[in-house]
Write a protein that holds these residues in place. Structure first.
Motif, PDB file in Angstrom:
ATOM      1  N   ILE A  54       0.833  -1.202   0.000  1.00 21.75           N
ATOM      2  CA  ILE A  54       0.000   0.000   0.000  1.00 21.75           C
ATOM      3  C   ILE A  54       0.870   1.255   0.000  1.00 21.75           C
ATOM      4  O   ILE A  54       0.605   2.221  -0.727  1.00 21.75           O
ATOM      5  CB  ILE A  54      -0.936  -0.006   1.223  1.00 21.75           C
ATOM      6  CG1 ILE A  54      -1.974  -1.138   1.092  1.00 21.75           C
ATOM      7  CG2 ILE A  54      -1.644   1.336   1.366  1.00 21.75           C
ATOM      8  CD1 ILE A  54      -2.857  -1.302   2.300  1.00 21.75           C
ATOM      9  N   LEU A  55       1.932   1.234   0.810  1.00 21.53           N
ATOM     10  CA  LEU A  55       2.842   2.380   0.840  1.00 21.53           C
ATOM     11  C   LEU A  55       3.563   2.564  -0.501  1.00 21.53           C
ATOM     12  O   LEU A  55       3.738   3.679  -0.973  1.00 21.53           O
ATOM     13  CB  LEU A  55       3.868   2.206   1.959  1.00 21.53           C
ATOM     14  CG  LEU A  55       3.456   2.652   3.363  1.00 21.53           C
ATOM     15  CD1 LEU A  55       4.590   2.402   4.351  1.00 21.53           C
ATOM     16  CD2 LEU A  55       3.042   4.116   3.371  1.00 21.53           C
ATOM     17  N   ILE A  56       3.980   1.447  -1.097  1.00 24.97           N
ATOM     18  CA  ILE A  56       4.661   1.518  -2.392  1.00 24.97           C
ATOM     19  C   ILE A  56       3.728   2.118  -3.446  1.00 24.97           C
ATOM     20  O   ILE A  56       4.126   3.007  -4.213  1.00 24.97           O
ATOM     21  CB  ILE A  56       5.140   0.125  -2.829  1.00 24.97           C
ATOM     22  CG1 ILE A  56       6.232  -0.380  -1.884  1.00 24.97           C
ATOM     23  CG2 ILE A  56       5.661   0.164  -4.265  1.00 24.97           C
ATOM     24  CD1 ILE A  56       6.632  -1.824  -2.123  1.00 24.97           C
ATOM     25  N   ALA A  57       2.490   1.625  -3.490  1.00 22.02           N
ATOM     26  CA  ALA A  57       1.518   2.142  -4.458  1.00 22.02           C
ATOM     27  C   ALA A  57       1.253   3.622  -4.216  1.00 22.02           C
ATOM     28  O   ALA A  57       1.136   4.411  -5.166  1.00 22.02           O
ATOM     29  CB  ALA A  57       0.217   1.350  -4.350  1.00 22.02           C
ATOM     30  N   SER A  58       1.177   4.006  -2.943  1.00 20.16           N
ATOM     31  CA  SER A  58       0.964   5.420  -2.615  1.00 20.16           C
ATOM     32  C   SER A  58       2.143   6.264  -3.068  1.00 20.16           C
ATOM     33  O   SER A  58       1.972   7.364  -3.606  1.00 20.16           O
ATOM     34  CB  SER A  58       0.760   5.565  -1.096  1.00 20.16           C
ATOM     35  OG  SER A  58       0.614   6.919  -0.735  1.00 20.16           O
ATOM     36  N   LEU A  66      10.470   8.847  -1.224  1.00 20.42           N
ATOM     37  CA  LEU A  66      10.641   8.515   0.184  1.00 20.42           C
ATOM     38  C   LEU A  66       9.559   7.554   0.664  1.00 20.42           C
ATOM     39  O   LEU A  66       9.849   6.572   1.368  1.00 20.42           O
ATOM     40  CB  LEU A  66      10.624   9.784   1.037  1.00 20.42           C
ATOM     41  CG  LEU A  66      10.777   9.572   2.557  1.00 20.42           C
ATOM     42  CD1 LEU A  66      12.100   8.864   2.851  1.00 20.42           C
ATOM     43  CD2 LEU A  66      10.683  10.902   3.287  1.00 20.42           C
ATOM     44  N   VAL A  67       8.318   7.820   0.278  1.00 23.36           N
ATOM     45  CA  VAL A  67       7.207   6.935   0.666  1.00 23.36           C
ATOM     46  C   VAL A  67       7.396   5.557   0.048  1.00 23.36           C
ATOM     47  O   VAL A  67       7.163   4.533   0.694  1.00 23.36           O
ATOM     48  CB  VAL A  67       5.853   7.542   0.235  1.00 23.36           C
ATOM     49  CG1 VAL A  67       4.714   6.552   0.482  1.00 23.36           C
ATOM     50  CG2 VAL A  67       5.591   8.842   0.990  1.00 23.36           C
ATOM     51  N   ALA A 128      13.783  -1.086  -3.703  1.00 26.46           N
ATOM     52  CA  ALA A 128      13.511   0.353  -3.683  1.00 26.46           C
ATOM     53  C   ALA A 128      14.456   1.114  -4.602  1.00 26.46           C
ATOM     54  O   ALA A 128      14.023   1.964  -5.403  1.00 26.46           O
ATOM     55  CB  ALA A 128      13.626   0.877  -2.258  1.00 26.46           C
ATOM     56  N   VAL A 129      15.750   0.837  -4.482  1.00 30.76           N
ATOM     57  CA  VAL A 129      16.745   1.552  -5.289  1.00 30.76           C
ATOM     58  C   VAL A 129      16.544   1.254  -6.772  1.00 30.76           C
ATOM     59  O   VAL A 129      16.519   2.163  -7.619  1.00 30.76           O
ATOM     60  CB  VAL A 129      18.166   1.168  -4.855  1.00 30.76           C
ATOM     61  CG1 VAL A 129      19.192   1.760  -5.816  1.00 30.76           C
ATOM     62  CG2 VAL A 129      18.432   1.654  -3.436  1.00 30.76           C
ATOM     63  N   THR A 130      16.373  -0.044  -7.096  1.00 38.24           N
ATOM     64  CA  THR A 130      16.203  -0.431  -8.501  1.00 38.24           C
ATOM     65  C   THR A 130      14.941   0.175  -9.096  1.00 38.24           C
ATOM     66  O   THR A 130      14.956   0.733 -10.202  1.00 38.24           O
ATOM     67  CB  THR A 130      16.144  -1.968  -8.617  1.00 38.24           C
ATOM     68  OG1 THR A 130      17.327  -2.535  -8.064  1.00 38.24           O
ATOM     69  CG2 THR A 130      16.025  -2.381 -10.072  1.00 38.24           C
ATOM     70  N   ALA A 131      13.833   0.093  -8.347  1.00 35.32           N
ATOM     71  CA  ALA A 131      12.561   0.615  -8.847  1.00 35.32           C
ATOM     72  C   ALA A 131      12.605   2.133  -8.990  1.00 35.32           C
ATOM     73  O   ALA A 131      12.110   2.691  -9.976  1.00 35.32           O
ATOM     74  CB  ALA A 131      11.431   0.213  -7.904  1.00 35.32           C
TER      75      ALA A 131
END
Length: 270
Positions: A54-58, A66-67, A128-131
């Protein structure tokens, strides 16, 4: 009971026995006998991934790196232990270890969850870094060739190392550095197995990522367990050949059964 009289209510043998089938027949036998336990363990993995997801999608929706980073870290920390215990469940099926799965699942989670936090956290950081890098350059429409190559190499190396990392973490009492060292060693001396399994994993997760959110239904049904089962099935013989896992474990199965029984009795008393 499902898929036969010798299996508990979530799959997996309760009596053990010699392994006679090989190849695709053995693959199908394990799959049918353990579908219940694989699916149940996968469901727990998916549930653990929801808060971070949910946080990633947000973060993606708000274009907030950062989110998205916080979401990846949260997902990694929560999914790491769940995926580690799922790997243990897969290994039970591949190694034909007898026993009631659910008792073992709870016992392994309670015993090992802390050991999966760091691998899960590292996984979250990598994702996170790759995306973030890939999304930023994709939106700008200018993706440098060198960055693309480095990103692809990172992804391939990650899946190659993961092939041997999680089974070692589930079965052997080794530190993180030794497990990574062994995994790299396995990648070098078994290039064909590593390449085949890595291609399958990259293709599977690539399709999942490409077709989100439509692919989420597959994440629920086959999600984490199917690629991990295929990976362990294809690579475990090579891993055992080099690291002598079965020989090193010795009487672990009998000891684990006693520990599971004791855990079940304590749980019942509570």
């Amino acid at each position: 009971m499902i898929f036969g009289q010798d299996y508990n209510n979530l799959g997996g043998t309760t009596t053990g026995g010699p392994i006679e089938k090989k190849g695709f027949a053995r693959f199908g036998e394990i799959l049918l006998d353990n579908t219940g336990r694989f699916f149940a363990a996968n469901t727990i993995c998916v549930l653990c991934a929801i808060p971070g997801g949910i946080l990633i999608a947000s973060g993606v929706y708000q274009d907030n790196a950062l989110v998205m980073l916080l979401g990846c870290l949260l997902a990694g920390v929560m999914v790491g232990p769940a995926f580690g215990v799922l790997t243990d469940a897969v290994l039970m099926g591949v190694r034909d270890i007898p026993g009631a799965w659910w008792k073992r699942y709870r016992m392994v989670w309670k015993r090992d969850w802390k050991g999966y936090l760091v691998p899960g956290l590292l996984l979250g950081v990598l994702v996170a870094v790759t995306a973030n890098v890939a999304m930023g350059d994709w939106e700008s429409g200018d993706l440098p060739l060198m960055l693309l190559v480095c990103t692809l190499i990172t992804i391939v190396l990650f899946f190659a190392v993961s092939t041997y990392f999680w089974p070692q973490r589930a079965l052997l009492d080794l530190n993180l550095f030794q497990i990574i060292k062994n995994s790299l060693f396995m990648c070098v001396i078994h290039p064909l197995v590593t390449l085949g399994v890595t291609v399958l994993q990259v293709a599977y997760w690539g399709l999942i990522a490409t077709f989100v959110p439509r692919s989420l239904i597959f994440l629920i049904v086959t999600g984490f367990w199917l690629p991990e089962f295929v990976t362990v099935f294809l690579s475990y013989r090579a891993l055992d050949q080099e690291l002598k896992i079965e020989k090193r474990l010795g009487n672990e199965s009998d000891d684990d059964e006693e520990e599971i029984d004791e855990y079940g009795e304590e749980d019942g008393q509570e």
